[in-house]
Design a protein around this motif. Structure first.
Motif, PDB file in Angstrom:
ATOM      1  N   PRO A  18       0.882  -1.281   0.109  1.00 19.90           N
ATOM      2  CA  PRO A  18       0.170   0.082   0.024  1.00 19.90           C
ATOM      3  C   PRO A  18       0.818   0.968  -0.157  1.00 19.90           C
ATOM      4  O   PRO A  18       2.163   1.195   0.310  1.00 19.90           O
ATOM      5  CB  PRO A  18      -0.750  -0.222   1.238  1.00 19.90           C
ATOM      6  N   PRO A  19       0.395   2.378  -0.524  1.00 18.32           N
ATOM      7  CA  PRO A  19       1.202   3.564  -0.650  1.00 18.32           C
ATOM      8  C   PRO A  19       1.945   4.016   0.847  1.00 18.32           C
ATOM      9  O   PRO A  19       2.632   4.861   0.854  1.00 18.32           O
ATOM     10  CB  PRO A  19       0.148   4.705  -1.076  1.00 18.32           C
ATOM     11  N   TRP A  20       1.013   3.814   1.925  1.00 21.71           N
ATOM     12  CA  TRP A  20       1.419   4.278   3.099  1.00 21.71           C
ATOM     13  C   TRP A  20       2.496   3.274   3.879  1.00 21.71           C
ATOM     14  O   TRP A  20       3.004   3.463   4.984  1.00 21.71           O
ATOM     15  CB  TRP A  20       0.156   4.237   4.088  1.00 21.71           C
ATOM     16  N   ALA A  21       2.833   2.270   3.036  1.00 19.68           N
ATOM     17  CA  ALA A  21       4.032   1.378   3.693  1.00 19.68           C
ATOM     18  C   ALA A  21       5.170   1.984   3.822  1.00 19.68           C
ATOM     19  O   ALA A  21       5.679   2.984   3.108  1.00 19.68           O
ATOM     20  CB  ALA A  21       4.181   0.215   2.623  1.00 19.68           C
ATOM     21  N   VAL A  22       5.900   1.907   4.916  1.00 22.92           N
ATOM     22  CA  VAL A  22       7.122   2.600   5.319  1.00 22.92           C
ATOM     23  C   VAL A  22       8.304   1.178   5.519  1.00 22.92           C
ATOM     24  O   VAL A  22       8.281   0.662   6.473  1.00 22.92           O
ATOM     25  CB  VAL A  22       7.164   3.350   6.467  1.00 22.92           C
ATOM     26  N   GLY A  59       1.759 -12.227   3.752  1.00 26.61           N
ATOM     27  CA  GLY A  59       3.305 -11.909   3.717  1.00 26.61           C
ATOM     28  C   GLY A  59       3.677 -10.735   3.268  1.00 26.61           C
ATOM     29  O   GLY A  59       4.549 -10.149   3.639  1.00 26.61           O
ATOM     30  N   ILE A  60       3.014 -10.111   2.185  1.00 19.56           N
ATOM     31  CA  ILE A  60       3.364  -8.819   1.382  1.00 19.56           C
ATOM     32  C   ILE A  60       3.150  -7.766   2.531  1.00 19.56           C
ATOM     33  O   ILE A  60       4.007  -6.733   2.675  1.00 19.56           O
ATOM     34  CB  ILE A  60       2.389  -8.623   0.433  1.00 19.56           C
ATOM     35  N   LEU A  61       2.185  -7.777   3.424  1.00 21.22           N
ATOM     36  CA  LEU A  61       1.723  -6.737   4.158  1.00 21.22           C
ATOM     37  C   LEU A  61       2.406  -6.604   5.574  1.00 21.22           C
ATOM     38  O   LEU A  61       2.544  -5.873   6.409  1.00 21.22           O
ATOM     39  CB  LEU A  61       0.221  -6.513   4.458  1.00 21.22           C
ATOM     40  N   ASP A  63       5.363  -6.625   7.112  1.00 27.02           N
ATOM     41  CA  ASP A  63       6.155  -5.549   7.868  1.00 27.02           C
ATOM     42  C   ASP A  63       6.115  -4.331   7.131  1.00 27.02           C
ATOM     43  O   ASP A  63       6.811  -3.480   7.072  1.00 27.02           O
ATOM     44  CB  ASP A  63       7.702  -6.429   7.198  1.00 27.02           C
ATOM     45  N   CYS A  64       4.956  -3.961   6.571  1.00 28.65           N
ATOM     46  CA  CYS A  64       4.422  -2.682   6.104  1.00 28.65           C
ATOM     47  C   CYS A  64       4.966  -1.368   6.812  1.00 28.65           C
ATOM     48  O   CYS A  64       5.198  -0.302   6.143  1.00 28.65           O
ATOM     49  CB  CYS A  64       3.211  -2.758   5.563  1.00 28.65           C
ATOM     50  N   LEU A  65       4.946  -1.773   8.002  1.00 33.48           N
ATOM     51  CA  LEU A  65       5.402  -0.376   8.898  1.00 33.48           C
ATOM     52  C   LEU A  65       6.709  -0.567   9.736  1.00 33.48           C
ATOM     53  O   LEU A  65       6.872   0.194  10.583  1.00 33.48           O
ATOM     54  CB  LEU A  65       4.190   0.081   9.978  1.00 33.48           C
ATOM     55  N   LYS A  66       7.391  -1.603   9.334  1.00 35.32           N
ATOM     56  CA  LYS A  66       8.741  -2.031   9.743  1.00 35.32           C
ATOM     57  C   LYS A  66       9.714  -0.867   9.884  1.00 35.32           C
ATOM     58  O   LYS A  66      10.497  -0.494  10.617  1.00 35.32           O
ATOM     59  CB  LYS A  66       9.238  -3.036   8.979  1.00 35.32           C
ATOM     60  N   GLY A  67       9.612   0.245   8.991  1.00 30.58           N
ATOM     61  CA  GLY A  67      10.236   1.311   9.007  1.00 30.58           C
ATOM     62  C   GLY A  67       9.962   2.510   9.758  1.00 30.58           C
ATOM     63  O   GLY A  67      10.724   3.855   9.621  1.00 30.58           O
ATOM     64  N   GLU A  68       8.756   2.454  10.092  1.00 28.76           N
ATOM     65  CA  GLU A  68       8.141   3.552  11.046  1.00 28.76           C
ATOM     66  C   GLU A  68       8.758   3.794  12.338  1.00 28.76           C
ATOM     67  O   GLU A  68       9.449   2.730  12.768  1.00 28.76           O
ATOM     68  CB  GLU A  68       6.704   3.405  11.056  1.00 28.76           C
ATOM     69  N   THR A  69       9.094   5.055  12.751  1.00 30.90           N
ATOM     70  CA  THR A  69       9.795   4.986  14.134  1.00 30.90           C
ATOM     71  C   THR A  69       8.691   4.727  15.232  1.00 30.90           C
ATOM     72  O   THR A  69       7.585   4.796  14.987  1.00 30.90           O
ATOM     73  CB  THR A  69      10.095   6.677  14.294  1.00 30.90           C
ATOM     74  N   LEU A  87       9.127  -5.000  18.035  1.00 31.69           N
ATOM     75  CA  LEU A  87       7.803  -5.912  17.723  1.00 31.69           C
ATOM     76  C   LEU A  87       6.646  -5.038  17.395  1.00 31.69           C
ATOM     77  O   LEU A  87       5.529  -5.454  16.970  1.00 31.69           O
ATOM     78  CB  LEU A  87       7.341  -6.687  18.906  1.00 31.69           C
ATOM     79  N   LEU A  88       6.806  -3.623  17.522  1.00 30.17           N
ATOM     80  CA  LEU A  88       5.458  -2.654  17.462  1.00 30.17           C
ATOM     81  C   LEU A  88       4.949  -2.582  16.217  1.00 30.17           C
ATOM     82  O   LEU A  88       3.720  -2.668  15.816  1.00 30.17           O
ATOM     83  CB  LEU A  88       5.716  -1.402  17.809  1.00 30.17           C
ATOM     84  N   HIS A  89       5.865  -3.090  14.992  1.00 34.03           N
ATOM     85  CA  HIS A  89       5.174  -2.919  13.568  1.00 34.03           C
ATOM     86  C   HIS A  89       4.052  -3.869  13.275  1.00 34.03           C
ATOM     87  O   HIS A  89       3.444  -3.661  12.412  1.00 34.03           O
ATOM     88  CB  HIS A  89       6.387  -2.967  12.643  1.00 34.03           C
TER      89      HIS A  89
END
Ligand SMILES: [Fe+2]
Ligand SMILES: [Fe+2]
Length: 190
Positions: A18-22, A59-61, A63-69, A87-89
């Motif tokens: 998704p476009p909001w993935a970080v 699978g695709i989704l 870790d979508c926010l793995k790069g967010e603080t 583990l928050l992501h």
């Protein structure tokens, strides 16, 4: 048959984030490999196309926010205090998807608990837990991981227990607290 949410459809059918993935490029590649494993296992299990799309979407989704603080993620997760930063992501991604109208609870639980495991995980949740760990791109235990992949999905329960045992042991070896959710997950397995 309920229609899949457009985010799930795009992720599972077209392997689109998704476009909001970080997430970094390497994390994107990891998620695609995890999706590929789930796609393969779901074929061997002869699941219907719609289920297979759901599995690959997880699978695709996942870790979508793995790069967010972590400070941003903390604001999005209810009960965030019980989750350590790394583990928050998982729960944050599940909450984000829920907020966007995804109501597939099994899928949301799978994503929220892909690192910790959870006693309530269904087949999809268990599959994601294993696929995340068995990504062929991961370093370390390369031969062991290849062997686990070879045995999946037919030796499901044995591989699941072995993977969970190794993951929990690594927490213990590093003197890291084992989350209660993980303990309950383990107790439910054995
Ligand atoms: Fe993750
Ligand atoms: Fe992952």
């Amino acid at each position: 048959m309920a229609i899949l949410h457009p985010i799930i459809e795009a992720a599972g059918r077209d392997q689109k984030h998704p476009p909001w993935a970080v997430m970094s490029k390497s994390r994107r590649d990891h998620s695609i490999r995890v999706g590929r494993l789930l796609w393969k296992w779901s074929a061997v299990l002869e699941l219907k196309k719609r289920k297979r799309i759901r599995w690959r979407a997880a699978g695709i989704l996942h870790d979508c926010l793995k790069g967010e603080t972590p400070s941003v993620l903390r604001r999005e997760v209810e009960g965030a205090e019980s989750w350590p930063d790394p583990l928050l992501h998982g729960p944050a991604c599940a909450e984000r998807l829920r907020g966007l109208g995804v109501s597939d609870e099994k899928l949301l639980l799978a994503i929220a608990h892909h690192t910790t495991g959870h006693a309530g995980l269904g087949r999809l949740g268990q599959a994601l837990y294993m696929a995340d760990y068995l990504d062929p791109g991961r370093y370390g235990k390369v031969r062991k991981r290849a062997d686990w992949r070879r045995r999946m999905p037919l030796e499901w329960q044995d591989v699941l227990e072995e993977v969970a045992a190794v993951k929990i042991k690594s927490l213990i070896d590093r003197r890291v607290a084992v989350p209660t959710t993980t303990v309950n997950f383990w107790n439910g397995l054995v």
